[in-house]
Structure formats: C-alpha cells, structure tokens
Scaffold this motif. Structure first.
Motif, short mmCIF file in Angstrom:
data_model
loop_
_atom_site.label_atom_id
_atom_site.label_comp_id
_atom_site.label_asym_id
_atom_site.label_seq_id
_atom_site.Cartn_x
_atom_site.Cartn_y
_atom_site.Cartn_z
N ASP A 49 -3.55 -8.87 -3.82
CA ASP A 49 -4.34 -7.68 -3.48
C ASP A 49 -3.68 -6.91 -2.33
O ASP A 49 -3.72 -5.68 -2.29
N ALA A 50 -3.09 -7.65 -1.38
CA ALA A 50 -2.48 -6.98 -0.22
C ALA A 50 -1.13 -6.36 -0.56
O ALA A 50 -0.70 -5.40 0.09
N VAL A 51 -0.46 -6.89 -1.59
CA VAL A 51 0.86 -6.37 -1.95
C VAL A 51 0.74 -5.04 -2.69
O VAL A 51 1.49 -4.09 -2.43
N LEU A 52 -0.23 -4.93 -3.61
CA LEU A 52 -0.29 -3.77 -4.52
C LEU A 52 -0.24 -2.41 -3.80
O LEU A 52 0.51 -1.53 -4.22
N PRO A 53 -1.01 -2.21 -2.73
CA PRO A 53 -0.98 -0.87 -2.10
C PRO A 53 0.37 -0.51 -1.51
O PRO A 53 0.62 0.66 -1.23
N GLN A 54 1.24 -1.50 -1.36
CA GLN A 54 2.53 -1.22 -0.71
C GLN A 54 3.68 -1.12 -1.71
O GLN A 54 4.85 -1.04 -1.32
N MET A 55 3.32 -1.12 -3.00
CA MET A 55 4.37 -0.98 -4.03
C MET A 55 4.91 0.45 -4.02
O MET A 55 4.17 1.41 -3.81
N ASN A 56 6.19 0.58 -4.31
CA ASN A 56 6.82 1.90 -4.43
C ASN A 56 6.64 2.47 -5.83
O ASN A 56 6.35 1.73 -6.78
N ILE A 57 6.89 3.76 -5.98
CA ILE A 57 6.81 4.41 -7.30
C ILE A 57 7.78 3.70 -8.25
O ILE A 57 8.92 3.43 -7.90
N GLY A 58 7.29 3.37 -9.46
CA GLY A 58 8.13 2.71 -10.46
C GLY A 58 8.27 1.21 -10.23
O GLY A 58 9.10 0.57 -10.88
N GLY A 59 7.45 0.65 -9.35
CA GLY A 59 7.56 -0.78 -9.02
C GLY A 59 7.23 -1.68 -10.21
O GLY A 59 6.50 -1.31 -11.11
N ARG A 60 7.83 -2.88 -10.19
CA ARG A 60 7.65 -3.86 -11.27
C ARG A 60 7.04 -5.15 -10.72
O ARG A 60 7.45 -5.61 -9.65
N GLY B 151 -1.29 -14.88 -7.00
CA GLY B 151 -2.48 -14.05 -7.25
C GLY B 151 -3.40 -13.98 -6.05
O GLY B 151 -3.00 -14.23 -4.91
N GLY B 152 -4.67 -13.66 -6.29
CA GLY B 152 -5.70 -13.66 -5.25
C GLY B 152 -5.45 -12.64 -4.15
O GLY B 152 -4.89 -11.55 -4.38
N ALA B 153 -5.88 -13.01 -2.95
CA ALA B 153 -5.86 -12.06 -1.82
C ALA B 153 -4.44 -11.62 -1.45
O ALA B 153 -4.23 -10.49 -0.99
N ILE B 154 -3.47 -12.50 -1.67
CA ILE B 154 -2.08 -12.12 -1.34
C ILE B 154 -1.64 -10.97 -2.25
O ILE B 154 -1.11 -9.96 -1.78
#
Ligand SMILES: NC(=O)c1ccc[n+]([C@@H]2O[C@H](COP(=O)([O-])OP(=O)(O)OC[C@H]3O[C@@H](n4cnc5c(N)ncnc54)[C@H](OP(=O)(O)O)[C@@H]3O)[C@@H](O)[C@H]2O)c1
Length: 336
Positions: free
Chosen positions: A230-241, A225-228
């Motif tokens: 937060d940094a992952v979410l914008p780089q998720m692809n369409i349909g990501g899990r 969780g936390g800042a790590i």
C-alpha cells in the motif's frame, strides 16, 4: 541403505501461524520405485512459503496436502535405485519428494544436477525454483531499465535477495525492504543494494521509500503485499511495472485484509500489475539457469543458504522462516 524411511506428515490444519503439532514425524518402510521411477536419498529439503497454503484444505493453484500425507517439498539427493533410462545409481537428482529421507519420483519429472557446477543445494535456491522466480519475475514482467529504481519487498529472502542483485546487474538501482537491521546491512553492504530499510522499526514506510527513491519507483517486485505494498503504490512512476510474486503478509490470516485501495494510482501512472508463477516459464528454465550460473561463476551474483540440520527440525525451521528468522534460502540438511 537402511530399510526405514523417516518422514514428516501433516497432522492438523493450522489456524494462523502453524505450530509444530500440526506436523508429525513418522517412520515407514522405504517404497520401491516402479517402472520409469527413481528412488532418491534426500540430502537437502527446501522450505518455502507456498507450503503454508498447502496446509489448508482448499486448493489454490495446487491442491492442499491430505491429513496424514507427507508434506510437499523440493528435494535434492543421490539416486539409490533407478528404473528410468535417464538416471543411474549415484546420479544427483532434484525432485519433489517432500519432507522425507527417501522418496520415489517419476524420472521424467526429475532434474539431473551437475555437482561440478555448484554445490547441489543450489538446485533448490539460486539455481532452482527461487532463482527462476526472481529471474523471470523481474526481467520478463518487471523489465527494469538502466538507471531505473526497483523496489523489492522480502528483500533478504531467497527470491528477494536475488531480485535486487539481478536489478543491479542490469544497471538499475535496487532498494530493499526487510525485517531486521542485520538483513538491511547484508543486502546493502554485501549484495550491493543502493538502499534498504527495516519495515519492523519504521513507522512511516512512505517516508522511508521517499528517502531511498527520490526519483520515484519504476518496478516494484512484490513478495509480501499488505501495508508495505500500500505504501509503495503512490510512489510508482508513470508506466511502472509490478510483478506480484508473493503475499506472505497474508498467508497466516484467516480473513484476508482488504485492499489495495490505491488503485487510483494505476490510472494516473498507467501502472501494470501482473501475478505470475515460476512454472509459467517452464519452457525457458534453461535460459534462466544458464544466465544465473554465469553470474555466479563470475562473482556478480552472491547467494546465502540458511541451513538447519536434521529432518526432524523441519517443522520448527519452516515456522521460523514464515516469521522471518531466515536470511537467504532456508534449507534442511537431511543427510551429509
Ligand atoms: N510466484 C512464484 O512462483 C513464487 C515462487 C517462490 C516464492 N514466491 C513467493 O515469494 C515470496 C518470498 O519467498 P522466498 O522463498 O524467497 O521466502 P523468503 O523470503 O526466503 O522467506 C520468507 C520471508 O518473508 C518475510 N515475511 C514474513 N512475514 C512477513 C510480513 N508479514 N511482512 C513482510 N515480510 C514478511 C520474512 O522476512 P522479513 O524478516 O523481511 O520479514 C521471511 O524471511 C513469498 O511470498 C513466496 O510465496 C512466489
């Protein structure tokens, strides 16, 4: 067999990171098992992040430990007395008798361990709760496809190190986030992760992720969780899990951090985020354990145990694990 039990009880409720004085080592008589119960001499004790939550007063998904009571924990050892038809003396049983040298457990809730299959310590790691967690969290919730990119945080720990390897077995690319250069080398050089970075020396998680995930991220197995995260979410692809397994960056905070505030990405990318507990899959444990054992036997899955000797070391070893001084599964060896 001696008549005296050694045990570690909760002495105080911590604020922030626990300290050793939150625990007390005690001697007590060994309890006799009642009907349908077994007495097990602990050989290995598991130390897990969830135990931090049990030191708090309130319940989360399970009630907190009462002050003065034995700290909870999964254990494995030899049955010394059995009053249950499913066990005889000398059997190896995996139980939840907590931080003590001898524990009485319900025979119905104990799991018999075959010492010929693998070292019995694995029943607390790769062939136990962490393995089951990695297996179902990744395969049932993350559903990684061939060629997809799976990012896992807490990547050199008990669960994370298995998640990345299972992703690679399934034909995905695993990218790990871990807290030291040695951990990064271990998961890339020894475990076959496609890439990894040290979040403690990175001042731009987004740039580090873009470097290893040029085609974006399809599955994010979240242990921290936390800042790590937060940094992952914008780089998720369409349909990501996003299987949400743990939030260890939050466990020692008195006031939880705000977030996530990147939920816009859930709409644009049609993301699914789902929290889970290993127990949710209790009906299917055998399925996971058989497949994990098969991968172990054919050498496709590697595990590391980080073993500290001596029950009295459990408080320091637990606090150290919360701070990242373990690589792989942290265990206490209580007896030979
Ligand atoms: N949902 C379930 O049923 C379930 C079951 C088992 C475990 N879990 C969760 O899965 C996660 C991993 O558990 P585990 O047993 O495999 O433990 P682990 O990863 O073997 O040990 C904990 C690790 O967390 C990392 N860590 C500590 N503070 C951190 C922070 N602020 N930010 C990032 N990383 C931090 C440390 O590694 P670094 O050196 O990399 O910082 C440490 O080694 C935990 O969150 C746990 O609660 C959930």
């Amino acid at each position: 067999m001696t008549d005296t039990n050694q045990r570690i009880v909760l002495a105080a409720r911590p604020t922030g990171l626990p300290s050793e004085t939150d625990f007390r080592v005690e001697e007590a008589p060994i309890t006799e098992p009642g009907a349908e119960e077994i007495l097990v001499r602990t050989q290995y004790l598991s130390l897990d992040p969830y135990m931090r939550g049990r030191m708090n007063e309130g319940a989360s998904y399970a009630p907190g430990v009462t002050l003065g009571e034995v700290m909870v924990g999964g254990t494995v050892g030899e049955v010394v007395t059995s009053r249950h038809a499913g066990f005889t003396e000398g059997d190896i049983a995996q139980v939840h008798s907590g931080r003590q040298a001898y524990g009485v457990s319900s025979g119905d809730e104990a799991r018999k361990v075959d010492p010929a299959l693998a070292p019995i310590s694995t029943s607390l790691g790769v062939l136990g709760m962490p393995g089951i967690t990695a297996y179902f969290g990744l395969l049932d919730i993350g559903r990684p496809g061939a060629g997809e990119t799976v990012v896992v945080s807490g990547a050199a720990g008990a669960v994370g190190s298995l998640v990345g390897q299972i992703a690679q077995i399934k034909g995905s690319r695993a990218v790990g986030i871990a807290g030291s250069d040695a951990k990064v080398s271990w998961i890339t050089d020894q475990l076959g992760f496609s890439g990894a970075f040290n979040y403690k020396t990175s001042n731009d998680y987004g740039a580090a992720l873009r470097r290893f995930c040029a085609d974006g991220i399809d599955v994010y197995f979240d242990n921290v969780g936390g800042a790590i995260s937060d940094a992952v979410l914008p780089q998720m692809n369409i349909g990501g899990r996003i299987p949400v397994c743990g939030q260890i960056s939050q466990y020692n905070l008195d006031v939880a951090e705000m977030g996530p505030r990147q939920t816009w990405h859930f709409i644009v990318k049609r993301l699914t985020m789902r929290g889970f507990l290993a127990f949710d899959f209790a009906e299917r444990y055998d399925e996971a354990l058989q497949e994990l054992a098969g991968w172990l036997q054919d050498g496709r899955l590697v595990y590391k145990e980080d073993i500290v000797v001596g029950l009295e070391q459990a408080p320091a070893a637990f606090i150290g694990m919360l701070s990242g001084d373990n690589t792989g599964k942290r265990l206490i060896q209580v007896t030979e």
